[in-house]
Design a protein around this motif. Sequence first.
Motif, PDB file in Angstrom:
ATOM      1  N   TRP A  75       0.833  -1.204   0.000  1.00 46.54           N
ATOM      2  CA  TRP A  75       0.000   0.000   0.000  1.00 46.54           C
ATOM      3  C   TRP A  75       0.861   1.245   0.000  1.00 46.54           C
ATOM      4  O   TRP A  75       0.568   2.225  -0.706  1.00 46.54           O
ATOM      5  CB  TRP A  75      -0.904  -0.019   1.246  1.00 46.54           C
ATOM      6  N   CYS A  79       0.030   2.336  -3.873  1.00 44.05           N
ATOM      7  CA  CYS A  79      -1.331   2.848  -3.681  1.00 44.05           C
ATOM      8  C   CYS A  79      -1.250   4.259  -3.105  1.00 44.05           C
ATOM      9  O   CYS A  79      -1.687   5.216  -3.733  1.00 44.05           O
ATOM     10  CB  CYS A  79      -2.129   1.924  -2.763  1.00 44.05           C
ATOM     11  N   CYS A 216      -6.739   4.704  -3.881  1.00 43.73           N
ATOM     12  CA  CYS A 216      -5.326   4.902  -4.200  1.00 43.73           C
ATOM     13  C   CYS A 216      -5.116   6.132  -5.071  1.00 43.73           C
ATOM     14  O   CYS A 216      -5.961   6.479  -5.899  1.00 43.73           O
ATOM     15  CB  CYS A 216      -4.771   3.678  -4.920  1.00 43.73           C
ATOM     16  N   VAL A 221      -4.218  -0.695  -7.911  1.00 43.32           N
ATOM     17  CA  VAL A 221      -5.332  -0.834  -6.971  1.00 43.32           C
ATOM     18  C   VAL A 221      -5.353  -2.283  -6.480  1.00 43.32           C
ATOM     19  O   VAL A 221      -4.884  -3.196  -7.167  1.00 43.32           O
ATOM     20  CB  VAL A 221      -6.689  -0.473  -7.617  1.00 43.32           C
ATOM     21  N   TRP A 234      -1.922  -6.596  -6.449  1.00 48.37           N
ATOM     22  CA  TRP A 234      -2.349  -5.277  -6.920  1.00 48.37           C
ATOM     23  C   TRP A 234      -2.365  -5.275  -8.443  1.00 48.37           C
ATOM     24  O   TRP A 234      -1.470  -5.833  -9.089  1.00 48.37           O
ATOM     25  CB  TRP A 234      -1.408  -4.204  -6.393  1.00 48.37           C
TER      26      TRP A 234
END
Length: 757
Positions: A75, A79, A216, A221, A234
């Motif tokens: 993340w 993101c 994001c 994503v 992702w």
Amino acid sequence: MNLRKSGIVLGILLTLTMVLSSFAIAVIQPVDAQLPLPPGVPRGDVLINDYEGGTLAEPDNFNVHVPGRPVAYAWHQICHQNLWYINTTNNELISWIAAGPPEYTPDFKTVKIYIRKGVTWSDGVPFTADDIVYAFNLLMSNKKFGPYPLLTSWVSKVYKEDDYTVVVELLKPNPRFHYYLTAIIWGPSVYITSIAKHVWEKVDDPVAYKNYPPLCLGPYVLKDYDRGGNWWLWERNEDWWATKLYGIKPAPKYYLLITYGPEEKKALAMIRHELDAKKTFTVEQIEMVLKNNPYVIGWRASAPYAWLFDPCNKGYTYNTFRYPYNITEVRYALRYAVDPVAVWHALSGPDGSKPLPMVLHFIRSPLVDKHIYSALKNELVKLGIIAPPDKVPAEVREHLKLLGFDPDVAFWEYNPQKAEELLKSVGFSRGPDGKWYLPTGEKWVIRFLVTGPFHWETQAQGFLIADYWKKFGIEVEIETPEQAIWATRTTYGDFDIASTWPFCSMLFPDVAPHVWGFHSRYCNERVGGSGFFPCYGTGKEKELEFQWSGTYILATHDQKAKEQRARLDKIIEEMEATPPWETEKMIKLAQQYTLLWAEITPGVPFFAHLFYTPADTYCWENWPTYPDNYYMDPVNWWNHMLFILLRVKPTGRCPTKEATMPGAPPKLPIEIPKPTPTPTPTPTPTPTPKPTPVATTVTVTAVETVVKTVTSTSIATTTRFETVTKTETVTEWTTTTILAIVLLIVGFAIGWFIKRK
């Protein structure tokens, strides 16, 4: 020859045939793994990175603002996106979500942040000043959020001037306020661009909110994740704002962050081309990987491979809220009881890589070596932080000379006798059993919190340190929890001593961003401070004033400690108020700060570990390498992995379907709206030269017995396609051995069957 013997011979011949044929086939294939990918996705469409955190308890929790919560599930790389990043190869400030550098007023009490027009969340909603203003106010309204003490210590109010201009009014001057919002080391102190106003304003309890599914600003994503907490997949966002505006696009269709388990399984995965990148390996595992996968490179494309300049020194931290670690003599004695040169040897690599001694918490660059390590060496010798020059081992001196550093400044002196004298001077004693006893008469037992497998090098160092304390006669109880538990316990002080990486710095001499957390103003009792270094306490405020987990921890039991606390605060305040371009003043303040830190010794750093940063170039190429392709440090576990993902290219050796060549280089134009007032000078980070390593030739002999021929297609820089035939040799004894055993059994079975017949 009877039939039974004939059958046995047949079986043996079949076995030998299979063994010999294995020499002519490729047994390591990059597509054999059962990867968590959608049906029909070829190996060449996904870039696979290692998740060093082990199994994560809450894999669907993306609320990073609560202290003690791990963030490393990709993340933070692809993101979340930051206003600014620092390119650590040259200290360049990269404006990303921001349209350009921050703009300060002459008194440094107001800063304007200009937002890049056209940036959108992954659901298509524009990212505007409203998101940043909302995020500031949300994080400043609840003490349970990690950034609360930092932001409330500095920020008076935040408002928008227009949809793409944010104004932050400060309580006092700070020419570096924007650094708290900048990814410098690993990530920013405050993830200010991670809160989508149109989503979070509908949440009843923002502290309990998981932020799932995460919106994001980055190029990927979330596609799927393992409910058991072992991987996150992702998918490339084809409508990413940077692709629309500037043609920037990552080549991999998918980005997979996965933990395969123990180090040996991760090593096998990289040998089989099922893992493209990893922070590092154990010394034993990197040797196996280099021998069996000729496509693996490191910080350099040839040996020595290890990156020496991780900004976080590894060592251990004392919990001075706990007796007897609030006693200075005890902290000094424990340092003298450990042989740092032996630890240095144990963590050196098979390829010739050796750690760089860093006994202070400043990363040892040439500037730091000149103005801190070398300039203060006489004082550091008096404090016992380093050994006198005549006691520095010749091999350590030669290593420092090779890298261009002061050979007189190495490790402290290993001196168990000195340790014993210090302990006895404050009432400790040895019992008839040879063990150490506290002045109270109780046996001394250290609760030593060591990282689990998620940070193997710190774990290995922790065990080595514990062995020396045990050898010295101290009982040591070692605990090695998983990352989530470790993070919580270090956050809230549930340990005596912790083996960790608490000492991080970069951007010298502009050092204020890396010492701000030591100021007592940032303590937030039992809830956590801001960024990675939250504070904690026992609740006995009249006895204990302040502690900072993992970094600087000083209990104010006595007058001397209170004086040290006040002196440290004053130095930090002067640093914070000094503009970055006043270099000489900053150096003097850094020297004062360093000597006070050394006098207190809140923890003991050894060196930045050897991070091999292995990258497998079988499926993906154009990884950053020093010195020819050094566009970014090879920090595949930092926020900065974004810039590596935007540069890697498919090699053509792995089958692809939707992988592409990367888009435009990730350098965005500066689009600063013209402000009404006359712009004032913007502070710019002072470049820190990188040490130039001296190449040493190390021969790594690969065990190669199985010949395989690989026909691959490589893409030249002009996008011209060339067919290249490469011959490589690999050994895969597991498959061959199993087949041999099976066929041998079959041979005996045939013989038995024929005899029966």
